[in-house]
Motif scaffolding. Structure first.
Motif, PDB file in Angstrom:
ATOM      1  N   ARG A 114       0.842  -1.196   0.000  1.00 14.28           N
ATOM      2  CA  ARG A 114       0.000   0.000   0.000  1.00 14.28           C
ATOM      3  C   ARG A 114       0.878   1.247   0.000  1.00 14.28           C
ATOM      4  O   ARG A 114       1.712   1.443   0.875  1.00 14.28           O
ATOM      5  N   TYR A 116       0.918   5.645  -0.399  1.00 13.10           N
ATOM      6  CA  TYR A 116       0.125   6.854  -0.176  1.00 13.10           C
ATOM      7  C   TYR A 116       0.737   7.965  -1.019  1.00 13.10           C
ATOM      8  O   TYR A 116       1.923   8.277  -0.895  1.00 13.10           O
ATOM      9  N   THR A 118       0.588  11.909  -2.640  1.00  8.53           N
ATOM     10  CA  THR A 118       0.108  13.288  -2.613  1.00  8.53           C
ATOM     11  C   THR A 118       0.708  14.019  -3.814  1.00  8.53           C
ATOM     12  O   THR A 118       1.919  13.952  -4.043  1.00  8.53           O
ATOM     13  N   THR A 133      -4.521  14.128  -1.895  1.00 10.61           N
ATOM     14  CA  THR A 133      -3.811  14.099  -0.613  1.00 10.61           C
ATOM     15  C   THR A 133      -3.856  12.701  -0.035  1.00 10.61           C
ATOM     16  O   THR A 133      -4.952  12.148   0.186  1.00 10.61           O
ATOM     17  N   MET A 134      -2.699  12.113   0.202  1.00  8.46           N
ATOM     18  CA  MET A 134      -2.570  10.799   0.835  1.00  8.46           C
ATOM     19  C   MET A 134      -3.550   9.787   0.231  1.00  8.46           C
ATOM     20  O   MET A 134      -4.236   9.054   0.937  1.00  8.46           O
ATOM     21  N   GLN A 135      -3.578   9.765  -1.087  1.00 14.01           N
ATOM     22  CA  GLN A 135      -4.460   8.830  -1.795  1.00 14.01           C
ATOM     23  C   GLN A 135      -3.878   7.425  -1.717  1.00 14.01           C
ATOM     24  O   GLN A 135      -2.721   7.196  -2.058  1.00 14.01           O
ATOM     25  N   LYS A 136      -4.677   6.485  -1.239  1.00 14.32           N
ATOM     26  CA  LYS A 136      -4.208   5.109  -1.124  1.00 14.32           C
ATOM     27  C   LYS A 136      -4.135   4.449  -2.494  1.00 14.32           C
ATOM     28  O   LYS A 136      -5.028   4.599  -3.325  1.00 14.32           O
ATOM     29  N   ASP A 138      -3.034   0.596  -3.738  1.00 13.07           N
ATOM     30  CA  ASP A 138      -2.540  -0.762  -3.508  1.00 13.07           C
ATOM     31  C   ASP A 138      -1.999  -1.332  -4.816  1.00 13.07           C
ATOM     32  O   ASP A 138      -2.707  -1.374  -5.822  1.00 13.07           O
ATOM     33  N   SER A 171       4.686   7.843   0.287  1.00 12.80           N
ATOM     34  CA  SER A 171       5.046   7.005   1.432  1.00 12.80           C
ATOM     35  C   SER A 171       4.448   5.626   1.226  1.00 12.80           C
ATOM     36  O   SER A 171       3.599   5.432   0.342  1.00 12.80           O
ATOM     37  N   ASP A 173       3.658   1.449   3.173  1.00 13.79           N
ATOM     38  CA  ASP A 173       3.698   0.502   4.295  1.00 13.79           C
ATOM     39  C   ASP A 173       4.675  -0.616   3.930  1.00 13.79           C
ATOM     40  O   ASP A 173       4.268  -1.683   3.451  1.00 13.79           O
ATOM     41  N   THR A 331      -4.379   7.848  -9.218  1.00 13.51           N
ATOM     42  CA  THR A 331      -3.800   6.590  -8.729  1.00 13.51           C
ATOM     43  C   THR A 331      -4.612   5.379  -9.155  1.00 13.51           C
ATOM     44  O   THR A 331      -4.319   4.254  -8.718  1.00 13.51           O
TER      45      THR A 331
END
Length: 499
Positions: A114, A116, A118, A133-136, A138, A171, A173, A331
């Motif tokens: 995952r 993130y 921006t 902003t901080m769009q996930k 995967d 960023s 995980d 994304t």
């Protein structure tokens, strides 16, 4: 007989061998010239920037903050930031790719990671505006055994370049007890502005040439009655208008205007051309051999229109699926809705296979039946051979462009050849399907001859017979006969053609 007479109305059947050879030499020279201009003289297609999250001078297996200038994404709360400057609308779009470092190259792995993302944009001297902003996002990361870097995946796409500067913050995980991944390599890619100008000019050139071809074709066919047009002439006229769409007069709109509509129009114009081209091949191979059978319009065209329409709908949906979603969400990845996408892809492949079987059957029937009808054999052999040659060449050029070295792929030859080949193909068809002069002059006489008009000679007054409608070697001979009661004039026409 009427079909034979109609078939002789094309320049194809009376074309001198020298003109025929010269035409195809010009075809080959122009195609080779397009490859040379695009590959040698043309601009590069892409501008690329690459950066790593760690920012280490050399490839290392562990992050060293004293030697590396970047960040370690395996630490929570860290983000990689990169800016792109001096971009504009002519750059069309910006793609962001990511490739992760495999900490266990001795084994292959596949993991869902995952990210993130921006994205911010700013014009000259203006504050940054936030796009997402901080769009996930995967992404499935696949690493082959023995490879130090995993396969690259698309992380985000800016489908319309509105600002001069873009700033990306990413960023992920990546932390796990097994420590699967280490560094991350990011590649930013956007279209070269010079390539966009190159594409705009060549589309404009072919747009003008196609318009000229339409005018020339219409000029020569204007005096030939539509009923006397061959199936090749009728559908070549339709194909010329579809070629206007392939050269895409709306392409500047696609570059300059944001939103889903320009994207949709761009795909529709391109797919309509190929749909008409596929329909053109079906109708021509089937229509040439059925000209003498007086097949109904519904029976001849309706099944083909329904089939090609279904194929067009599936293909245009596939092509616009990802682009239209990307406009709304940079994304977005079709992998998020893999089920529906795969269904459409399988359906599209299925109708393509059916089309190949159908066109193969029609070509076989056309070649078999051409042996029994005069003037049909040369038409089938030329159209079938030339079309097959262009199809194989077009597919070969596409395959070569995708399998070639990245340095070879990053030039304008791919675009210029894929737009030049269809244009040249149709221009050649226009030339060989032009009507000959005699076909226009004697079209009514040939129709009468083709219908086998063999009525008894009729007495007419001197000077009333329309001699001007017959060629000089076919003009009737006037003789005078005397009877006991009166003098009458009768008309005797030779039953056989005189040289």
């Amino acid at each position: 007989m009427e079909v034979e007479m109609r078939g002789t109305s094309m320049w194809l059947l009376s074309m001198p061998i020298k003109a025929f050879v010269a035409l195809f030499v010009a075809f080959g020279a122009l195609l080779i010239g397009s490859i040379f201009i695009g590959g040698v003289l043309g601009p590069s297609v892409w501008v690329r920037e690459t950066a790593t999250a760690w920012g280490c001078p050399d490839e290392v297996m562990e992050y060293d903050p004293t030697n590396c200038t970047g960040v370690d994404l395996t630490v929570n709360g860290t983000a990689f930031v990169h800016s792109i400057d001096d971009v504009g609308k002519l750059n069309q779009n910006i793609d962001l790719y990511v490739s992760l470092n495999n900490n266990h190259p001795d084994t292959g792995l596949e993991k869902v990671v995952r990210f993130y993302v921006t994205i911010e944009g700013a014009s000259d001297g203006q504050p940054f505006q936030t796009l997402i902003t901080m769009q996930k996002a995967d992404r499935t990361v696949s690493c082959n055994r023995g490879d130090y870097w995993c396969k690259s995946v698309v992380l985000a796409t800016v489908s319309f370049v509105e600002f001069a500067t873009y700033r990306f913050s990413i960023s992920a995980d990546l932390y796990s007890e097994w420590n699967y991944f280490g560094d991350a390599k990011f590649k930013f890619e956007w279209v070269n502005a010079s390539n966009t100008e190159f594409e705009l000019w060549w589309r404009f050139v072919f747009l003008i040439l196609t318009f000229v071809a339409i005018c020339v074709f219409a000029f020569f066919l204007r005096r030939l009655k539509f009923a006397n047009w061959t199936v090749e002439q009728r559908w070549t006229a339709i194909l010329l208008f579809a070629l206007l769409g392939y050269n895409n007069p709306a392409f500047p709109l696609y570059i300059l205007v944001d939103g889903w509509f320009p994207v949709f129009i761009n795909q529709v114009l391109t797919t309509i051309f190929f749909a008409v081209l596929l329909l053109y091949w079906l109708v021509t191979f089937d229509g040439i051999r059925k000209e003498s059978q007086n097949a109904s319009v519904c029976r001849l065209y309706l099944p083909k229109l329904l089939f090609i329409g279904t194929c067009w709908g599936l293909v245009v949906t596939l092509l616009t699926w990802n682009q239209l979603h990307t406009v709304a969400d940079p994304t977005y990845s079709y992998a998020d809705q893999m089920g529906g996408y795969i269904f459409l892809a399988i359906a599209a492949c299925g109708v393509i296979v059916l089309y190949l079987l159908w066109i193969g059957y029609l070509v076989w029937r056309a070649f078999v039946e051409s042996k029994d009808v005069a003037f049909l054999g040369p038409r089938i052999r030329f159209f079938g051979g030339f079309t097959l040659f262009v199809m194989v060449l077009f597919i070969a050029l596409i395959v070569i462009s995708f399998l070639s070295h990245p340095a070879v792929e990053n030039n304008a030859a791919k675009f210029l050849t894929t737009i030049t080949l269809p244009n040249l193909y149709i221009y050649v068809l226009v030339i060989v399907f032009l009507p000959v002069k005699d076909a226009i002059k004697y079209q009514d006489v040939k129709k009468v001859q083709a219908q086998g008009l063999t009525t008894e000679p009729t007495a007419v007054a001197d000077g009333d017979f329309p001699l001007e409608e017959f060629p000089a070697n076919e003009q009737p001979v006037m003789t005078s006969t005397l009877t006991a009661d009166s003098k009458t004039s009768t008309l005797e026409a030779d039953a056989s053609d005189k040289p």
